[in-house]
Design an enzyme around this catalytic site. Structure first.
Site, PDB file in Angstrom:
ATOM      1  CB  CYS A 196      -0.811   0.063   1.369  1.00  0.00           C
ATOM      2  SG  CYS A 196      -1.953  -1.363   1.158  1.00  0.00           S
ATOM      3  CG  HIS A 255      -3.025   3.257   1.758  1.00  0.00           C
ATOM      4  ND1 HIS A 255      -3.643   2.930   0.461  1.00  0.00           N
ATOM      5  CD2 HIS A 255      -3.303   2.417   2.726  1.00  0.00           C
ATOM      6  CE1 HIS A 255      -3.992   1.764   0.618  1.00  0.00           C
ATOM      7  NE2 HIS A 255      -3.780   1.430   1.739  1.00  0.00           N
ATOM      8  CG  ASN A 275      -6.393  -1.200   0.821  1.00  0.00           C
ATOM      9  OD1 ASN A 275      -5.532  -0.610   0.202  1.00  0.00           O
ATOM     10  ND2 ASN A 275      -5.689  -1.606   2.093  1.00  0.00           N
TER      11      ASN A 275
HETATM   12  N1  ACO Z   1     -18.331  -8.739   9.229  1.00  0.00           N
HETATM   13  C1  ACO Z   1     -18.703  -8.810  10.582  1.00  0.00           C
HETATM   14  N2  ACO Z   1     -17.895  -8.866  11.772  1.00  0.00           N
HETATM   15  C2  ACO Z   1     -16.633  -9.249  11.449  1.00  0.00           C
HETATM   16  C3  ACO Z   1     -15.944  -8.978  10.000  1.00  0.00           C
HETATM   17  C4  ACO Z   1     -17.062  -8.768   8.911  1.00  0.00           C
HETATM   18  N3  ACO Z   1     -16.633  -8.716   7.639  1.00  0.00           N
HETATM   19  N4  ACO Z   1     -14.662  -9.256  10.269  1.00  0.00           N
HETATM   20  C5  ACO Z   1     -14.611  -9.328  11.343  1.00  0.00           C
HETATM   21  N5  ACO Z   1     -15.522  -9.248  12.535  1.00  0.00           N
HETATM   22  C6  ACO Z   1     -15.836  -9.395  13.634  1.00  0.00           C
HETATM   23  C7  ACO Z   1     -14.771 -10.010  14.442  1.00  0.00           C
HETATM   24  O1  ACO Z   1     -14.792 -11.417  14.442  1.00  0.00           O
HETATM   25  C8  ACO Z   1     -14.659  -9.603  15.739  1.00  0.00           C
HETATM   26  O2  ACO Z   1     -15.743 -10.060  16.424  1.00  0.00           O
HETATM   27  P1  ACO Z   1     -15.598 -10.419  18.007  1.00  0.00           P
HETATM   28  O3  ACO Z   1     -15.458  -9.119  18.842  1.00  0.00           O
HETATM   29  O4  ACO Z   1     -16.529 -11.365  18.382  1.00  0.00           O
HETATM   30  O5  ACO Z   1     -14.143 -11.471  18.138  1.00  0.00           O
HETATM   31  C9  ACO Z   1     -15.209  -8.092  15.386  1.00  0.00           C
HETATM   32  O6  ACO Z   1     -15.793  -8.196  14.282  1.00  0.00           O
HETATM   33  C10 ACO Z   1     -14.112  -7.194  15.518  1.00  0.00           C
HETATM   34  O7  ACO Z   1     -12.890  -7.458  14.660  1.00  0.00           O
HETATM   35  P2  ACO Z   1     -11.717  -6.853  14.346  1.00  0.00           P
HETATM   36  O8  ACO Z   1     -10.725  -7.538  13.679  1.00  0.00           O
HETATM   37  O9  ACO Z   1     -11.047  -6.091  15.943  1.00  0.00           O
HETATM   38  O10 ACO Z   1     -12.159  -5.384  13.885  1.00  0.00           O
HETATM   39  P3  ACO Z   1     -11.435  -4.082  13.664  1.00  0.00           P
HETATM   40  O11 ACO Z   1     -12.403  -3.022  14.241  1.00  0.00           O
HETATM   41  O12 ACO Z   1      -9.995  -4.025  13.975  1.00  0.00           O
HETATM   42  O13 ACO Z   1     -11.526  -3.826  11.977  1.00  0.00           O
HETATM   43  C11 ACO Z   1     -10.237  -4.158   9.991  1.00  0.00           C
HETATM   44  C12 ACO Z   1     -10.909  -4.678  11.195  1.00  0.00           C
HETATM   45  C13 ACO Z   1     -11.075  -3.266   9.122  1.00  0.00           C
HETATM   46  C14 ACO Z   1      -9.435  -4.969   9.195  1.00  0.00           C
HETATM   47  C15 ACO Z   1      -9.210  -2.921  10.690  1.00  0.00           C
HETATM   48  O14 ACO Z   1      -8.347  -3.779  11.745  1.00  0.00           O
HETATM   49  C16 ACO Z   1      -8.101  -2.603   9.789  1.00  0.00           C
HETATM   50  O15 ACO Z   1      -8.446  -1.738   9.007  1.00  0.00           O
HETATM   51  N6  ACO Z   1      -7.101  -2.697   9.962  1.00  0.00           N
HETATM   52  C17 ACO Z   1      -5.870  -2.096   9.192  1.00  0.00           C
HETATM   53  C18 ACO Z   1      -5.713  -2.717   7.780  1.00  0.00           C
HETATM   54  C19 ACO Z   1      -4.404  -2.296   7.008  1.00  0.00           C
HETATM   55  O16 ACO Z   1      -4.281  -0.901   7.516  1.00  0.00           O
HETATM   56  N7  ACO Z   1      -3.931  -2.850   6.479  1.00  0.00           N
HETATM   57  C20 ACO Z   1      -2.136  -2.417   5.946  1.00  0.00           C
HETATM   58  C21 ACO Z   1      -2.761  -1.889   4.346  1.00  0.00           C
HETATM   59  S1  ACO Z   1      -3.057  -3.482   3.424  1.00  0.00           S
HETATM   60  C22 ACO Z   1      -1.726  -3.795   2.534  1.00  0.00           C
HETATM   61  O17 ACO Z   1      -0.693  -3.247   2.895  1.00  0.00           O
HETATM   62  C23 ACO Z   1      -1.893  -4.666   1.384  1.00  0.00           C
END
Ligand code: ACO
Length: 342
Positions: free
Chosen positions: A113, A260, A290
């Site tokens: 990214c 980004h 993304n």
């Molecule tokens: N639908 C419903 N529920 C979901 C989903 C979904 N699609 N995905 C996860 N959940 C649930 C989980 O199981 C969890 O449930 P629990 O609390 O019962 O255990 C809850 O939702 C919270 O999950 P988290 O993973 O903690 O959710 P978070 O708020 O952190 O959001 C996300 C997840 C969107 C992936 C976030 O962490 C994020 O944006 N991270 C950064 C990603 C990033 O920047 N990547 C780098 C760039 S990409 C690259 O370089 C290729």
């Protein structure tokens, strides 16, 4: 001498995938995806369209946006991608050829990214070294082909697309001049986001047993979202602060923060850390998701095409991604044509 932005273009594949579409096959909901990520829909490649085709379309649009003789002037093509056409060779020579640019210098680079920021710096370096006078630089991704569409923790997040810029040799004080840059990495956290199979590590480790011996999940993206989120906010903020310091700009000088688009909450958290008001924070993740190295140029193209980003505006660019890797840069927006991407 500086590398000056002289043209911009973007392209999205036609297949729209909404949150409702995903919810039909995944245990997720439109409400969860929108509130946790800011994404409403994204584009998927289909029908054989892949990274090379996306790059050609975006590149052609950037060339049209640049001055009329841009095609003759281009003497290097750089493609940033984390979803290559194949392991070998690079796609950039094929893109150059398909765009009718002849036997110019051409190579790919990979930085997930942050690929657009690394590629901007590398392209500016080609110009600074005298290796090129005009560079067509494209961020192109068909990354959804590397995402397990049954994995709800990654499937809603990514989209496909390409964004491109034309950079030419110019003067540091003219609009469009790029830099300074701030680039960084932390390879000790490489496993937070990885596609484990397909490379030499897996091929060597499986002792030539063949692809059947590799667990299916290893062919797809594995991501630990929560720690990545924290790392993204921390490094984008620090990198942005560092580049502002080098540019001798204050936060009040910034008209647009173009960060980004990994998650709207990350972009807003960085803006909050920087004390940048919300109206100066550019966002288009709602309709593209993304798109990795295509994210920043697609966003620049979007806000320029809708007339929000105007010539003379001061722009702060910042990105973070797998590697880990991150980068930031500044520029004063030049008078370039931008066409909306539909
Ligand atoms: N639908 C419903 N529920 C979901 C989903 C979904 N699609 N995905 C996860 N959940 C649930 C989980 O199981 C969890 O449930 P629990 O609390 O019962 O255990 C809850 O939702 C919270 O999950 P988290 O993973 O903690 O959710 P978070 O708020 O952190 O959001 C996300 C997840 C969107 C992936 C976030 O962490 C994020 O944006 N991270 C950064 C990603 C990033 O920047 N990547 C780098 C760039 S990409 C690259 O370089 C290729």
């Amino acid at each position: 001498m500086a590398a000056v932005l002289a043209g911009i273009g973007g392209f999205l594949p036609p297949r729209v995938v909404t949150n409702e579409d995903l919810s039909a096959t995944l245990d997720t909901s439109d409400e969860w995806i929108r509130t946790r990520t800011g994404i409403s829909e994204r584009r998927f490649v289909s029908g054989g369209l892949s990274t090379g085709g996306l790059a050609v379309e975006a590149g052609a649009r950037a060339l049209r946006s640049a001055r009329a003789d841009a095609v003759d002037a281009v003497d290097a093509v750089v493609v940033a991608t984390t979803s290559p056409e194949r392991l070998c060779p690079a796609v950039a020579p094929e893109v150059a050829s398909r765009l009718g640019l002849g036997q110019v210098a051409a190579f790919d680079l990979t930085s997930a990214c942050s690929g657009f920021l690394y590629g901007l710096a590398a392209s500016a370096g080609l110009i600074a070294s005298g290796a090129a006078d005009t560079v067509l630089f494209i961020g192109a991704e068909a990354f959804t082909t590397l995402v397990n569409q049954q994995d709800r923790s990654t499937a809603p997040i990514f989209g496909d697309g390409a964004g491109a810029v034309v950079l030419r040799r110019g003067e540091p004080d003219e609009p469009g001049a790029l830099g300074p840059f701030d680039l960084g990495s932390d390879g000790s956290l490489a496993d937070l986001l990885a596609v484990p199979a397909g490379g030499s590590r897996q091929r060597s480790a499986d002792g030539g047993l063949g692809h059947g011996a590799v667990p299916t999940g290893d062919w797809y993206l594995r991501m630990e979202g929560r720690p990545l989120y924290q790392q993204a906010v921390e490094h984008m903020t620090r990198s942005a602060q560092s580049v502002l310091k080098h540019a001798d700009w204050s936060v009040a000088d910034v008209d647009w923060f173009v960060g980004h688009q990994a998650n709207v909450r990350i972009v807003r958290a960085v803006a909050e850390e920087l004390e940048l008001p919300e109206e100066r924070v550019a966002v288009n993740i709602d309709r593209v998701g993304n798109t990795l190295s295509a994210s920043v140029p697609l966003l620049l193209n979007d806000i320029a095409a809708r007339g929000d980003l105007r010539p003379g505006d001061r722009v702060l660019l910042s990105a973070f991604g797998a590697g880990l890797s991150w980068g930031s840069a500044v520029l004063v927006w030049p008078d370039v044509a931008a066409v909306p991407v539909s």
